[in-house]
Scaffold this motif. Structure first.
Motif, PDB file in Angstrom:
ATOM      1  N   GLN A 171       0.840  -1.207   0.000  1.00  0.00           N
ATOM      2  CA  GLN A 171       0.000   0.000   0.000  1.00  0.00           C
ATOM      3  C   GLN A 171       0.875   1.258   0.000  1.00  0.00           C
ATOM      4  O   GLN A 171       0.611   2.219  -0.705  1.00  0.00           O
ATOM      5  CB  GLN A 171      -0.890  -0.033   1.247  1.00  0.00           C
ATOM      6  CG  GLN A 171      -2.037   0.940   1.195  1.00  0.00           C
ATOM      7  CD  GLN A 171      -3.074   0.610   2.273  1.00  0.00           C
ATOM      8  OE1 GLN A 171      -3.438  -0.542   2.469  1.00  0.00           O
ATOM      9  NE2 GLN A 171      -3.542   1.617   2.972  1.00  0.00           N
ATOM     10  N   ARG A 221       2.397   1.919  -3.449  1.00  0.00           N
ATOM     11  CA  ARG A 221       1.441   2.570  -4.379  1.00  0.00           C
ATOM     12  C   ARG A 221       1.266   4.039  -3.998  1.00  0.00           C
ATOM     13  O   ARG A 221       1.236   4.919  -4.847  1.00  0.00           O
ATOM     14  CB  ARG A 221       0.087   1.843  -4.352  1.00  0.00           C
ATOM     15  CG  ARG A 221       0.142   0.475  -5.018  1.00  0.00           C
ATOM     16  CD  ARG A 221      -1.231  -0.135  -5.210  1.00  0.00           C
ATOM     17  NE  ARG A 221      -1.869  -0.490  -3.956  1.00  0.00           N
ATOM     18  CZ  ARG A 221      -1.615  -1.606  -3.270  1.00  0.00           C
ATOM     19  NH1 ARG A 221      -0.737  -2.475  -3.727  1.00  0.00           N
ATOM     20  NH2 ARG A 221      -2.228  -1.847  -2.123  1.00  0.00           N
ATOM     21  N   TYR A 222       1.197   4.304  -2.677  1.00  0.00           N
ATOM     22  CA  TYR A 222       0.996   5.680  -2.220  1.00  0.00           C
ATOM     23  C   TYR A 222       2.207   6.556  -2.558  1.00  0.00           C
ATOM     24  O   TYR A 222       2.064   7.721  -2.917  1.00  0.00           O
ATOM     25  CB  TYR A 222       0.745   5.700  -0.697  1.00  0.00           C
ATOM     26  CG  TYR A 222       0.251   7.031  -0.227  1.00  0.00           C
ATOM     27  CD1 TYR A 222      -1.095   7.379  -0.362  1.00  0.00           C
ATOM     28  CD2 TYR A 222       1.120   7.981   0.292  1.00  0.00           C
ATOM     29  CE1 TYR A 222      -1.549   8.627   0.025  1.00  0.00           C
ATOM     30  CE2 TYR A 222       0.674   9.226   0.681  1.00  0.00           C
ATOM     31  CZ  TYR A 222      -0.663   9.542   0.548  1.00  0.00           C
ATOM     32  OH  TYR A 222      -1.110  10.779   0.928  1.00  0.00           O
ATOM     33  N   THR A 248       2.089   8.431  -5.874  1.00  0.00           N
ATOM     34  CA  THR A 248       1.213   9.610  -5.868  1.00  0.00           C
ATOM     35  C   THR A 248       1.874  10.744  -5.076  1.00  0.00           C
ATOM     36  O   THR A 248       1.859  11.905  -5.493  1.00  0.00           O
ATOM     37  CB  THR A 248      -0.132   9.264  -5.170  1.00  0.00           C
ATOM     38  OG1 THR A 248      -0.504   7.963  -5.561  1.00  0.00           O
ATOM     39  CG2 THR A 248      -1.210  10.243  -5.503  1.00  0.00           C
ATOM     40  N   GLY A 287       4.359  -2.788  -4.936  1.00  0.00           N
ATOM     41  CA  GLY A 287       3.444  -1.644  -4.798  1.00  0.00           C
ATOM     42  C   GLY A 287       3.878  -0.457  -5.653  1.00  0.00           C
ATOM     43  O   GLY A 287       3.054   0.211  -6.280  1.00  0.00           O
ATOM     44  N   GLU A 334       3.001  -1.201  -9.213  1.00  0.00           N
ATOM     45  CA  GLU A 334       1.536  -1.089  -9.369  1.00  0.00           C
ATOM     46  C   GLU A 334       1.138   0.393  -9.408  1.00  0.00           C
ATOM     47  O   GLU A 334       0.288   0.803 -10.210  1.00  0.00           O
ATOM     48  CB  GLU A 334       0.828  -1.805  -8.213  1.00  0.00           C
ATOM     49  CG  GLU A 334       0.926  -3.320  -8.313  1.00  0.00           C
ATOM     50  CD  GLU A 334       0.395  -4.065  -7.083  1.00  0.00           C
ATOM     51  OE1 GLU A 334       0.267  -5.288  -7.147  1.00  0.00           O
ATOM     52  OE2 GLU A 334       0.117  -3.409  -6.044  1.00  0.00           O
ATOM     53  N   GLY A 335       1.784   1.186  -8.560  1.00  0.00           N
ATOM     54  CA  GLY A 335       1.525   2.631  -8.556  1.00  0.00           C
ATOM     55  C   GLY A 335       1.919   3.262  -9.882  1.00  0.00           C
ATOM     56  O   GLY A 335       1.239   4.156 -10.393  1.00  0.00           O
ATOM     57  N   ASP A 354      -0.707   2.565 -12.528  1.00  0.00           N
ATOM     58  CA  ASP A 354      -1.801   3.537 -12.335  1.00  0.00           C
ATOM     59  C   ASP A 354      -1.426   4.911 -12.876  1.00  0.00           C
ATOM     60  O   ASP A 354      -2.208   5.561 -13.560  1.00  0.00           O
ATOM     61  CB  ASP A 354      -2.053   3.741 -10.833  1.00  0.00           C
ATOM     62  CG  ASP A 354      -3.153   2.847 -10.333  1.00  0.00           C
ATOM     63  OD1 ASP A 354      -3.670   2.055 -11.135  1.00  0.00           O
ATOM     64  OD2 ASP A 354      -3.478   2.945  -9.129  1.00  0.00           O
ATOM     65  N   HIS A 355      -0.200   5.316 -12.532  1.00  0.00           N
ATOM     66  CA  HIS A 355       0.301   6.632 -12.929  1.00  0.00           C
ATOM     67  C   HIS A 355       0.254   6.801 -14.454  1.00  0.00           C
ATOM     68  O   HIS A 355      -0.040   7.876 -14.960  1.00  0.00           O
ATOM     69  CB  HIS A 355       1.734   6.757 -12.409  1.00  0.00           C
ATOM     70  CG  HIS A 355       2.425   8.024 -12.767  1.00  0.00           C
ATOM     71  ND1 HIS A 355       2.130   9.225 -12.162  1.00  0.00           N
ATOM     72  CD2 HIS A 355       3.405   8.287 -13.671  1.00  0.00           C
ATOM     73  CE1 HIS A 355       2.896  10.168 -12.681  1.00  0.00           C
ATOM     74  NE2 HIS A 355       3.677   9.631 -13.598  1.00  0.00           N
ATOM     75  N   THR A 377      -3.368  -0.935 -16.675  1.00  0.00           N
ATOM     76  CA  THR A 377      -3.659  -1.980 -15.699  1.00  0.00           C
ATOM     77  C   THR A 377      -2.693  -3.122 -15.968  1.00  0.00           C
ATOM     78  O   THR A 377      -2.162  -3.248 -17.082  1.00  0.00           O
ATOM     79  CB  THR A 377      -5.101  -2.498 -15.823  1.00  0.00           C
ATOM     80  OG1 THR A 377      -5.304  -2.921 -17.175  1.00  0.00           O
ATOM     81  CG2 THR A 377      -6.115  -1.427 -15.464  1.00  0.00           C
TER      82      THR A 377
END
Ligand code: HEM
Length: 179
Positions: free
Chosen positions: A68, A71-72, A75, A146, A149-150, A153-154, A158
């Motif tokens: 998590q 991924r954070y 951002t 993570g 995966e981030g 998304d960025h 997918t």
């Protein structure tokens, strides 16, 4: 690790559970406000203690908390003063992966004691990237998953990220882009 990592963890926790959750994590980890200065380096033990408390208080396994947080982090970094570095690293996942070491090297200018990992693209396919990760630290594979995966998304994609296992130098990850 540098305080900016601690600040990102604090932001993630506050956006998930507000000040009340954050206060419980501070209490459990024993961290003090002066361990959140972006441009100061702290012992890794402090960073790991913080992530351990995040996992415990958010009812996550350590792997889930690291994933998590990875991924954070994407951002967070993109919204930080380091955003130009991310932009420069590339406008698609393939180019970005090739430039990860250059991007981290630029960070050393402002954070000289940083001990960043190294990434080496092993092979690319039409929709896949095999990439090696080399670090002085152990146990951060879920964080790396993570992060990728981030990054998917960025770049509005997918896909699936898996840790393949140890290679000659470091650990291999596979990114499979699905759409
Ligand atoms: C502009 C964006 C970024 C900035 C400013 C940044 C900065 C940092 C900093 C300050 C650390 C802590 C190291 C220390 O204090 O010794 C770190 C660690 C790390 N970074 Fe980055 N980073 C960025 C993007 C990325 C991306 C996109 C990836 C990979 C996909 C990545 C992978 C890692 C990993 C895996 C670590 C953990 C340390 C280790 O494995 O030894 N970073 N980064």
């Amino acid at each position: 690790m540098y305080g900016m990592i601690h600040r990102a963890a604090r932001d993630m926790v506050r956006s998930a559970g507000g000040d009340e959750l954050w206060d419980r994590i501070l209490l459990q980890s024993g961290l003090k406000d002066d361990e959140f200065v972006s441009a100061l380096a702290y012992p890794d033990e402090t960073t790991f203690r913080l992530i351990g408390a995040v996992a415990a208080e958010m009812n996550l396994s350590l792997e889930e908390a690291l994933g998590q947080f990875g991924r954070y982090w994407i951002t967070f970094a993109h919204a930080s003063s380091y955003s130009p570095l991310m932009k420069m690293a590339g406008d698609d996942l393939f180019g970005f992966c090739e430039n990860l070491d250059r991007m981290h090297a630029s960070i050393k200018i402002s954070l000289p004691d940083v001990d960043v990992p190294s990434f080496r693209v092993i092979e690319t396919g039409d929709a896949s990237i095999r990439i090696g990760y080399l670090s002085s630290r152990a146990g951060l594979e879920p964080f790396v998953i993570g992060l990728f995966e981030g990054l998917l998304d960025h770049f509005n994609q997918t896909g699936e990220v898996t840790c393949v296992g140890p290679i000659d130098q470091g650990i291999e990850f596979l990114i499979q882009i699905k759409g």
